[in-house]
Design an enzyme around this catalytic site. Structure first.
Site, PDB file in Angstrom:
ATOM      1  N   LYS A 179      52.926  35.626  21.479  1.00 45.98           N
ATOM      2  CA  LYS A 179      54.429  35.838  21.386  1.00 45.98           C
ATOM      3  C   LYS A 179      54.368  35.883  23.193  1.00 45.98           C
ATOM      4  CE  LYS A 179      56.660  39.888  23.341  1.00 45.98           C
ATOM      5  NZ  LYS A 179      56.910  39.661  24.000  1.00 45.98           N
ATOM      6  N   GLU A 254      43.608  41.294  29.469  1.00 48.72           N
ATOM      7  CA  GLU A 254      43.277  41.024  30.724  1.00 48.72           C
ATOM      8  C   GLU A 254      44.687  41.417  31.763  1.00 48.72           C
ATOM      9  OE1 GLU A 254      44.727  40.219  34.534  1.00 48.72           O
ATOM     10  OE2 GLU A 254      45.126  38.188  33.468  1.00 48.72           O
ATOM     11  N   CYS A 288      47.837  38.666  38.767  1.00 45.92           N
ATOM     12  CA  CYS A 288      47.261  39.657  38.806  1.00 45.92           C
ATOM     13  C   CYS A 288      45.607  39.905  39.336  1.00 45.92           C
ATOM     14  CB  CYS A 288      46.729  39.897  37.516  1.00 45.92           C
ATOM     15  SG  CYS A 288      46.184  38.504  36.608  1.00 45.92           S
ATOM     16  N   GLU A 387      49.336  48.225  42.066  1.00 45.80           N
ATOM     17  CA  GLU A 387      49.627  46.577  42.032  1.00 45.80           C
ATOM     18  C   GLU A 387      50.691  46.775  42.312  1.00 45.80           C
ATOM     19  OE1 GLU A 387      48.137  42.727  39.125  1.00 45.80           O
ATOM     20  OE2 GLU A 387      49.749  44.521  37.763  1.00 45.80           O
TER      21      GLU A 387
END
Length: 483
Positions: A179, A254, A288, A387
């Site tokens: 996906k 992750e 990230c 973040e």
């Protein structure tokens, strides 16, 4: 520039392309123009893809490592031959500059070639003897593909994150349902077209474009899926894990990061500034691994901030196809507004803006944002703790090495870190003390397929790349025999 058809098929299932019932609008983030519409899938398409992969697994899992390696090399060569076109797709759909897109495509090539090599080595090492304390028994360890796997990948590095998951899964002998992100499906669709011509048997690789709700959720919950490998936000990662838990399937995650770059007192300031800008502003900060917190020794702070401000203000933000562009656009309006919201809240919390924080005046359209630097950021501010996923950098000084390490580790994340120092012993000492899965010393954020990728704490479950990435798609079987 590339011209696109009005609509594109968003399903590749059992060797055939087709159109799904979900219509995904694909936008150029540099111009805000509609590129095309991708007709993606839903729960029914996921069911068809998993059915095809399940049927193909019986034969594919029995192929030799050499056979699988040959196909992986075909994919790598196909990507290499289509490099320029894939770069243009990356920039058009994601907004990153062409030089960054080139790095991405080269990473994809290197990853498929690396796992081709590992696949070819499986024929000699699939079974190995295990020493036992008793002469009455012998033991054999066998590594086998875990089954049909679901791969859910993000929008910040199209094709790259896919390669990190897909290459080891195929090398291990797994069948796959992928996906892609509904935001950046175009490079992934072209990669799928290359895979379709690689000699891979029908059903081994399947792609279903669509939203997380329409495609990601049923894929994560399907009991025929042996493992889900997901890269994305922590919020969605938790949802993936919850759905996977219902059928007790394997999960690799992750997720996010809030990483630090530590500038020790003996650091080369110019090097530190370049590494700070690269760590925070590459891919417009949409990483990230972004080292969005810079910790600088007290005695260097004033000069470091002066040079950092000058360098950040000199970064040319422009259309990703401009020859001298250094930073492109954020990926879409939602991400653009999210980052601006963080900047506004940081200012309200008392953080001091050194530079940036606004749209470049010469770019009235597109999701462009100036490289942004803050200092005096409260430790409980979202700017410091969360973040941001945008070109926002926070700077704080420290008095001692121990204080710097404590500040760096004071986060629920632990993906990466960077250290800048001329003292080799201090570099190793600090690197060893940092709670992170990857530490760079006096180096940019270079990543190699041979080295593990993943982090501590809430940043990851499991590791990608290297032999660990292959092992993530293998089951371990011991056979014990009486002798």
């Amino acid at each position: 520039m590339i011209s696109f058809p009005t609509t594109l098929d968003g399903l590749y299932i059992n060797g055939l392309w087709s159109a799904g019932r979900e219509h995904l609008r694909v936008i150029n983030p540099a111009t805000e123009a509609l590129l095309t519409t991708v007709n993606g899938g839903d729960e029914q398409a996921v069911d068809q893809a998993v059915t095809a992969a399940t049927a193909a697994f019986k034969d594919w899992s029995q192929t030799s490592g050499a056979e699988r390696g040959a196909i992986l090399r075909n994919i790598a060569n196909g990507v290499r031959n289509g490099r320029e076109h894939l770069m243009k797709l990356q920039s058009s759909n994601n907004g990153k500059p062409q030089f960054e897109a080139g790095i991405d495509v080269d990473d994809v090539i290197a990853t498929f070639e690396y796992y081709a090599e590992l696949a070819e080595g499986l024929d000699a090492g699939q079974d190995s003897n295990v020493p036992l304390p008793s002469d009455d028994f012998s033991a054999r360890l066998r590594r086998e593909p875990c089954g049909v796997v679901g791969l859910i990948v993000p929008w910040n590095f199209p094709m790259v994150t896919t390669a990190w998951k897909l290459a080891p899964a195929l090398a291990a002998g797994c069948c796959v349902v992928l996906k892609p992100s509904e935001v950046t499906p175009l490079p992934e669709l072209e990669l799928a077209a290359i895979i379709a011509e690689s000699g891979l048997p029908n059903g081994v690789f399947n792609l279903v474009c669509g939203t997380g709700l329409a495609v990601g959720a049923p894929l994560s919950a399907d009991p025929r899926i042996a493992k889900i490998s997901f890269t994305g936000s922590n919020t969605v990662g938790v949802q993936v894990m919850q759905r996977a838990a219902e059928t007790v399937k394997g999960v690799s995650l992750e997720l996010g990061g809030k990483s630090s770059l530590l500038v020790l007192a003996d650091a080369d300031i110019d090097l530190a500034v370049e590494l700070a800008c690269g760590g925070a502003f590459f891919n417009a900060g949409q990483m990230c691994s972004a080292t969005s917190r810079v910790l600088v020794a007290d005695e260097l702070e004033e000069e470091f901030l002066r040079r950092l401000q000058k360098r950040a203000q000199a970064i040319r933000v422009a259309d990703p196809f401009d020859a001298d562009v250094e930073m492109g656009a954020l990926v879409n309006q939602a991400q653009y507004q999210r980052v601006l919201g963080h900047i506004d809240r940081g200012l309200s919390a008392g953080a001091r803006l050194i530079c940036g924080g606004n749209r470049p005046a010469e770019l009235p359209r597109g999701y462009f944002l100036q490289p942004t630097v803050f200092t005096d950021v409260p430790l409980d501010s979202a700017l410091w703790c969360e973040e941001i996923f945008g070109p926002v950098l926070c700077v704080r000084s420290f008095a001692t090495e121990a204080q710097a390490i404590a500040l760096a580790n004071d986060t629920p994340f632990g993906l990466v870190a960077s250290v800048v120092t001329s003292d080799a012993a201090a570099a190793d000492r600090v690197a060893n003390a940092l709670q992170a899965g990857m530490v760079w010393i006096n180096a940019p954020q270079v990543i190699f397929p041979q080295a593990a990728w993943g982090g501590y704490k809430q940043s990851s479950i499991g590791r990608e790349l290297g032999p660990w990435g292959l092992a993530a798609f293998q089951e371990i079987k011991h056979v014990i025999r009486a002798v």
